[in-house]
Design an enzyme around this catalytic site. Structure first.
Site, PDB file in Angstrom:
ATOM      1  N   GLY A 205       0.834  -1.188   0.000  1.00 55.72           N
ATOM      2  CA  GLY A 205       0.000   0.000   0.000  1.00 55.72           C
ATOM      3  C   GLY A 205       0.870   1.240   0.000  1.00 55.72           C
TER       4      GLY A 205
ATOM      5  CG  ASP B 106     -11.481   1.025   7.332  1.00 53.56           C
ATOM      6  OD1 ASP B 106     -12.471   1.364   6.647  1.00 53.56           O
ATOM      7  OD2 ASP B 106     -10.346   0.870   6.844  1.00 53.56           O
TER       8      ASP B 106
ATOM      9  N   GLY C  25       2.954   0.868   3.502  1.00 52.41           N
ATOM     10  CA  GLY C  25       3.474  -0.378   4.040  1.00 52.41           C
ATOM     11  C   GLY C  25       3.361  -1.539   3.087  1.00 52.41           C
TER      12      GLY C  25
END
Length: 652
Positions: free
Chosen positions: A20, A135, A23
């Protein structure tokens, strides 16, 4: 980072699994423990304190939340200027990839219910620890190859689209398509925002897209979540049960307080997943119940758990048992019925009308899954499942309606002497040798081993609030255990019995009764850890005790072949129920408190509590009856015996 790099001298990177903005996630090898793991590496050299704090918080949360539905975090460390986190390696795919395989269609209803239930169970565990995911979305729900689901990325640190609500600088925290209205408003959030997200996930799994879709513009999505009602789920997909549509609508309520909590959602999904008769709605292949393989209690396959408990609409006869209406003949004076092989044996089906001595009660199912004596049976609070323990060192779970069977792997020490469900239906316990083993009811995960007795464990009982477990053993002691903390050290030792403690029962007010091999019964105040009375009257060992549902009557069964009734308030015996000619090893009250069942010799006798009159004798077992239990709904009586059989009885 490159393959072959070894972080902290221990974790060797093997293959990059994903990357990403800030990371990477790698498949790695823990060279010290010789196991495959996943390593998440934070790539930013000069990451902000906020980012570093969130990364550390994710590791801390993952290490603290010990639940089979939440990804386990093993370690956190630093490699040069980079932080890394070590987690369990998951094999499978996340739900966003699963949905991508059937765009705009959604998944089969049984699969959706299963996935949603697993998610709700894991959220309930997280919320109990005051952890809010913030999330939740298909990309953070990972489906393992064995059918189990894991929630990933608890508290993960992201950049502009990470977690939270709108900040004063306008940054959005969360994934817009799954964010609750209160997140959009930048308000303080609690577990309710996860339940809103779960509603969006359910909607997406059922239809192929979240309720508000078709745009990537954050401000448009914000207006939809804040102001618009989602498209009617029933209109989008017509095959859905009304109860499921109502549940999704409740989860998508604009106000947090109008949404059910995770435990309530799990209960409603569980009810939808299983029809009232206990038959699952899952679209799964059948299996040969007679060849059910043991499942490791420490690492159960979710799929095997579902198959085993689901019943699959099969008959117990598929595994060598029977599923038929058996008419009963009359009672037998010697507690034994006819000898095996006698052409008039009462265990042989008869087309004749039931003898009046049976009160119109019939055996409707015989279960033969243990390879030896069945020592104890218990019934789940929802009246759907039987748990049993036997001399074959196994704990068996059975589905009443379908005959599905699940075997926990054998106890390592000896025969299973006693089993029980907690009143809240969350935990089951089995006693074997000198220890107790606690299992999570839904995952069958081994929650803990309680070893404190110096003699064979003979009896277990849960307190009415499910928070305390009592155990009695040959060492003459009663130990009290904290079920909530699952501490492996007993919180109290109750002493006073001079011989083995054979039976235990809690009253509704928390009073504990213990029956001893010396013929006495003790009553205990578990709050003060003191004995309040000693009841005498039996001439031999008290093998079983049980309180009426209102706590006003105590029943006891003894090796002197009698059943006694006691008034706990006055500490006096109020009646003796004769009739058995062999040791009475088990007694149980019906849920309405009007009937007592007692198992002695090879028969089960039923008694009217008010009149103290004998109402029925149930024959058919070929050896001594060891345990009797009523289902909480009062419709069924279950008996177990040394003949390796469990019999299920109902009124005609």
């Amino acid at each position: 980072m490159q393959p072959g790099a070894q972080l902290a001298g221990r974790y060797r990177l093997v293959e990059r699994l994903g990357q990403g903005g800030i990371g990477e996630v790698w498949r790695a090898q823990d060279v010290e423990l010789d196991r495959a793991v996943a390593v998440k590496v934070l790539l930013e050299f000069d990451a902000s304190e906020e980012l570093l704090g969130r990364f550390r918080r994710e590791a801390s949360i993952g290490a603290r939340l010990q639940h089979p539905g939440i990804t386990v975090v093993h370690d956190i460390g630093r490699h040069g200027d980079r932080l890394f986190m070590v987690m369990e390696l998951l094999e499978g795919q996340d739900l966003s990839r699963l949905l991508a395989r059937t765009p705009g269609v959604g998944l089969p209803l049984p699969q959706v219910l299963d996935l949603a239930l697993q998610t709700a169970e894991a959220l309930a565990a997280a919320h109990a620890q005051k952890v809010v995911h913030r999330d939740l979305k298909p990309g953070n729900l990972f489906l393992l190859s064995d059918g189990r689901l894991k929630i990933c990325d608890f508290g993960i640190a992201r950049t502009a689209d990470a977690t939270g609500g709108l900040t004063v600088t306008g940054r959005v925290f969360g994934t817009p398509s799954y964010m609750a209205p209160e997140q959009w408003r930048g308000e303080h959030v609690d577990g309710s925002c996860d339940l809103y997200a779960l509603g969006c996930v359910l909607y997406a799994l059922l239809t192929g897209a979240p309720p508000f879709a078709g745009t990537e513009q954050a401000w448009v999505l914000m207006r939809m979540h804040l102001e618009e009602a989602p498209p009617a789920l029933g209109a989008v997909r017509a095959d859905l049960p009304p109860a499921l549509v109502e549940l999704v609508d409740a989860l998508l309520a604009k106000e947090p307080g109008a949404r059910p909590d995770a435990l309530a959602v799990a209960d409603r999904l569980r009810a939808l997943l299983y029809e009232p008769a206990g038959r699952p709605v899952r679209d799964v292949p059948t299996m040969d119940l007679g060849a059910t393989a043991p499942i490791a209690a420490t690492a159960p396959s979710r799929r095997n758990v579902l198959l085993g408990l689901g019943g699959l609409g099969l008959l117990a006869g598929a595994g060598g048992g029977t599923y038929a209406v058996w008419r009963l003949t009359g009672g037998d004076k010697n507690d034994g019925g006819k000898k095996t092989g006698d052409k008039n044996n009462s265990a042989v089906p008869s087309a004749d009308a039931p003898d009046p001595g049976t009160a119109g009660i019939r055996m409707v199912q015989e279960i033969r899954k243990h390879a030896g004596s069945v020592n104890s049976v218990g019934i789940s609070p929802d009246s759907r499942y039987i748990v049993s323990g036997g001399n074959d060192r196994a704990i068996q779970l059975y589905n009443f309606a379908g005959g599905g069977t699940l075997t926990l792997s054998p106890m390592p020490e000896a025969a299973v002497t006693c089993v029980s469900y907690s009143p809240d239906g969350k935990v089951l316990v089995g006693g074997s040798d000198k220890a107790l083993r606690l299992h999570d009811v839904y995952s069958l995960e081994l929650l803990g081993v309680l070893a404190g007795h110096t003699g064979l464990v003979r009896a277990v009982a849960f307190s009415p609030d499910s928070k305390t477990l009592a155990s009695g053993a040959d060492d003459g002691t009663v130990l009290l255990w904290d079920v909530v903390t699952r501490s492996t050290t007993a919180v109290a030792t109750l002493t006073g019995h001079a011989k083995p403690v054979l039976s235990l029962a809690f009253a509704p007010d928390g009073t504990l009764a213990s029956g001893c091999a010396d013929g006495t019964i003790r009553l205990w105040d578990t709050a003060s850890r003191s004995s309040t009375a000693t009841l005498t009257g039996h001439a031999k060992a008290v093998a079983s005790v049980g309180f009426s549902p209102d706590g006003k009557v105590l029943a006891s069964g003894s090796a002197d072949s009698s059943v006694r009734l006691w008034d706990p308030a006055t500490r006096k015996s109020t009646a003796t129920l004769p009739g058995h000619n062999n040791p009475v090893r088990s007694v149980a009250f019906s849920p309405d408190g009007q009937t007592i069942a007692s198992g002695g010799g090879r028969t089960v006798r039923l008694w009217d509590v008010a009149s103290r009159e004998h109402r029925a004798t149930l024959n058919g077992h070929l050896a001594a009856v060891t345990s009797v239990a009523f289902t909480p709904d009062g419709k069924t009586l279950v008996s177990a015996s040394e003949d390796d059989r469990i019999r299920v009885w109902k009124r005609a």
